[in-house]
Design an enzyme around this catalytic site. Structure first.
Site, PDB file in Angstrom:
ATOM      1  N   ASP A   1      -3.827   5.405   6.579  1.00 40.19           N
ATOM      2  CA  ASP A   1      -4.350   6.620   7.197  1.00 40.19           C
ATOM      3  C   ASP A   1      -5.329   6.197   8.304  1.00 40.19           C
ATOM      4  O   ASP A   1      -4.908   5.926   9.425  1.00 40.19           O
ATOM      5  CB  ASP A   1      -4.994   7.459   6.085  1.00 40.19           C
ATOM      6  CG  ASP A   1      -5.601   8.762   6.559  1.00 40.19           C
ATOM      7  OD1 ASP A   1      -5.287   9.190   7.684  1.00 40.19           O
ATOM      8  OD2 ASP A   1      -6.388   9.361   5.809  1.00 40.19           O
TER       9      ASP A   1
ATOM     10  N   PHE B   1      -1.660  16.109   4.688  1.00 43.25           N
ATOM     11  CA  PHE B   1      -2.037  15.538   3.414  1.00 43.25           C
ATOM     12  C   PHE B   1      -0.845  15.584   2.478  1.00 43.25           C
ATOM     13  O   PHE B   1      -0.293  16.645   2.205  1.00 43.25           O
ATOM     14  CB  PHE B   1      -3.223  16.290   2.813  1.00 43.25           C
ATOM     15  CG  PHE B   1      -3.808  15.571   1.632  1.00 43.25           C
ATOM     16  CD1 PHE B   1      -4.732  14.551   1.825  1.00 43.25           C
ATOM     17  CD2 PHE B   1      -3.418  15.884   0.344  1.00 43.25           C
ATOM     18  CE1 PHE B   1      -5.263  13.854   0.751  1.00 43.25           C
ATOM     19  CE2 PHE B   1      -3.942  15.199  -0.745  1.00 43.25           C
ATOM     20  CZ  PHE B   1      -4.862  14.186  -0.543  1.00 43.25           C
TER      21      PHE B   1
ATOM     22  N   ARG C   1       0.608  12.292  -8.926  1.00 45.37           N
ATOM     23  CA  ARG C   1       1.131  10.937  -8.690  1.00 45.37           C
ATOM     24  C   ARG C   1       2.525  10.761  -9.291  1.00 45.37           C
ATOM     25  O   ARG C   1       3.310   9.919  -8.876  1.00 45.37           O
ATOM     26  CB  ARG C   1       0.211   9.889  -9.327  1.00 45.37           C
ATOM     27  CG  ARG C   1      -1.162   9.802  -8.710  1.00 45.37           C
ATOM     28  CD  ARG C   1      -1.859   8.541  -9.211  1.00 45.37           C
ATOM     29  NE  ARG C   1      -3.299   8.570  -9.023  1.00 45.37           N
ATOM     30  CZ  ARG C   1      -3.913   8.172  -7.923  1.00 45.37           C
ATOM     31  NH1 ARG C   1      -3.212   7.756  -6.886  1.00 45.37           N
ATOM     32  NH2 ARG C   1      -5.227   8.215  -7.840  1.00 45.37           N
TER      33      ARG C   1
ATOM     34  N   GLU D   1       0.835  -1.211   0.000  1.00 49.18           N
ATOM     35  CA  GLU D   1       0.000   0.000   0.000  1.00 49.18           C
ATOM     36  C   GLU D   1       0.867   1.259   0.000  1.00 49.18           C
ATOM     37  O   GLU D   1       2.034   1.213   0.402  1.00 49.18           O
ATOM     38  CB  GLU D   1      -0.880   0.000   1.249  1.00 49.18           C
ATOM     39  CG  GLU D   1      -2.332  -0.324   0.988  1.00 49.18           C
ATOM     40  CD  GLU D   1      -3.103   0.831   0.330  1.00 49.18           C
ATOM     41  OE1 GLU D   1      -2.550   1.571  -0.505  1.00 49.18           O
ATOM     42  OE2 GLU D   1      -4.281   0.984   0.678  1.00 49.18           O
ATOM     43  N   ASP D   2       0.299   2.361  -0.420  1.00 46.64           N
ATOM     44  CA  ASP D   2       1.009   3.631  -0.389  1.00 46.64           C
ATOM     45  C   ASP D   2       1.041   4.231   1.009  1.00 46.64           C
ATOM     46  O   ASP D   2       2.067   4.703   1.473  1.00 46.64           O
ATOM     47  CB  ASP D   2       0.392   4.635  -1.388  1.00 46.64           C
ATOM     48  CG  ASP D   2      -1.122   4.767  -1.253  1.00 46.64           C
ATOM     49  OD1 ASP D   2      -1.742   4.034  -0.440  1.00 46.64           O
ATOM     50  OD2 ASP D   2      -1.698   5.605  -1.971  1.00 46.64           O
TER      51      ASP D   2
HETATM   52  P1  IMP Z   1      -7.183   4.648   4.820  1.00 45.04           P
HETATM   53  O1  IMP Z   1      -7.829   5.832   5.461  1.00 45.04           O
HETATM   54  O2  IMP Z   1      -6.132   4.052   5.722  1.00 45.04           O
HETATM   55  O3  IMP Z   1      -8.232   3.638   4.415  1.00 45.04           O
HETATM   56  O4  IMP Z   1      -6.441   5.172   3.534  1.00 45.04           O
HETATM   57  C1  IMP Z   1      -6.918   4.848   2.284  1.00 45.04           C
HETATM   58  C2  IMP Z   1      -6.289   5.567   1.144  1.00 45.04           C
HETATM   59  O5  IMP Z   1      -6.443   6.956   1.282  1.00 45.04           O
HETATM   60  C3  IMP Z   1      -4.807   5.373   0.938  1.00 45.04           C
HETATM   61  O6  IMP Z   1      -4.479   4.154   0.330  1.00 45.04           O
HETATM   62  C4  IMP Z   1      -4.523   6.557   0.020  1.00 45.04           C
HETATM   63  O7  IMP Z   1      -4.792   6.213  -1.326  1.00 45.04           O
HETATM   64  C5  IMP Z   1      -5.478   7.611   0.529  1.00 45.04           C
HETATM   65  N1  IMP Z   1      -4.791   8.608   1.379  1.00 45.04           N
HETATM   66  C6  IMP Z   1      -4.708   8.654   2.721  1.00 45.04           C
HETATM   67  N2  IMP Z   1      -3.977   9.708   3.143  1.00 45.04           N
HETATM   68  C7  IMP Z   1      -3.591  10.344   2.004  1.00 45.04           C
HETATM   69  C8  IMP Z   1      -2.776  11.515   1.747  1.00 45.04           C
HETATM   70  O8  IMP Z   1      -2.245  12.200   2.654  1.00 45.04           O
HETATM   71  N3  IMP Z   1      -2.595  11.857   0.446  1.00 45.04           N
HETATM   72  C9  IMP Z   1      -3.132  11.137  -0.590  1.00 45.04           C
HETATM   73  N4  IMP Z   1      -3.882  10.048  -0.399  1.00 45.04           N
HETATM   74  C10 IMP Z   1      -4.103   9.652   0.879  1.00 45.04           C
HETATM   75 MG    MG Z   2      -4.122   3.691  -1.691  1.00 45.09          MG
END
Ligand code: IMP
Ligand code: MG
Length: 179
Positions: A106, A156, A169, A102-103
């Site tokens: 969050d 962010f 990206r 995963e990237d």
């Molecule tokens: P989650 O809230 O852990 O489910 O995060 C899901 C997705 O939100 C990640 O895989 C990212 O694609 C996106 N995301 C979360 N934080 C950021 C950020 O700071 N910048 C860009 N995308 C984000």
């Molecule tokens: Mg993602």
């Protein structure tokens, strides 16, 4: 209507060489862990595409690359809190070593969704989760990556796969918005 961020508004948070060094180290850790065992990598599009292609170049075991597509973010700065499986077609992963790439983690909702999905559908030999970035302060579910490269604060970020409304990206570094 979203405001367009210009590159001048972006500050560098993690430089290209810092990213690459850390990814190389992670690759070495994974080589040590899996030895020469077959590994099924599952990359979560679109955000982890840059990280995945750079990481797998360091991996030496027989490797099977897969891509799935999920979405949880709306089109702004905050998570919608709902994970959508856009395309989650996968090979038979029973008895396989599986590494989810995963990237960023969050809220943790995407990671939890994926881990639950894997447990529900497959009896893997091993299941590990690695994330380039770990945004810890914003967690809504109790979940930690097995491996991560950088821990970041509640900001962010864009670049190196991460987007704002589909853009940025392509940047080779991780940037953030000066607020
Ligand atoms: P989650 O809230 O852990 O489910 O995060 C899901 C997705 O939100 C990640 O895989 C990212 O694609 C996106 N995301 C979360 N934080 C950021 C950020 O700071 N910048 C860009 N995308 C984000
Ligand atoms: Mg993602």
């Amino acid at each position: 209507m979203l405001e367009m961020i210009t590159e001048q508004d972006l500050k560098v948070l993690i430089k290209e060489d810092e990213l690459q060094n850390s990814i190389k180290q992670l690759g070495e850790k994974l080589n040590d862990f899996y030895k020469n065992e077959e590994l099924y990598v599952i990359s979560v599009l679109k955000g982890s595409v840059m990280f995945t292609v750079d990481l797998v170049k360091h991996l030496k075991m027989p490797l099977n690359m897969n891509f799935i597509r999920l979405s949880s973010y709306g089109s702004g700065f905050t998570s919608s809190g709902k994970v959508n499986a856009v395309d989650i077609s996968l090979p038979d992963l029973n008895g396989k070593n599986v590494l989810i790439v995963e990237d960023i983690i969050d809220t943790g909702l995407t990671a939890k969704f994926l881990i639950d999905f894997m447990h529900l559908n497959f009896k893997t030999k091993s299941l590990k989760f690695c994330s380039l970035l770990d945004k810890r302060e914003t967690r809504k579910v109790d979940i930690e990556p097995d491996y991560y490269c950088f821990r970041i604060g509640n900001q962010f970020v864009v670049g190196y796969g991460l987007d704002y409304d589909g853009f940025y990206r392509n940047l080779p570094y991780i940037g953030y918005l000066e607020t």
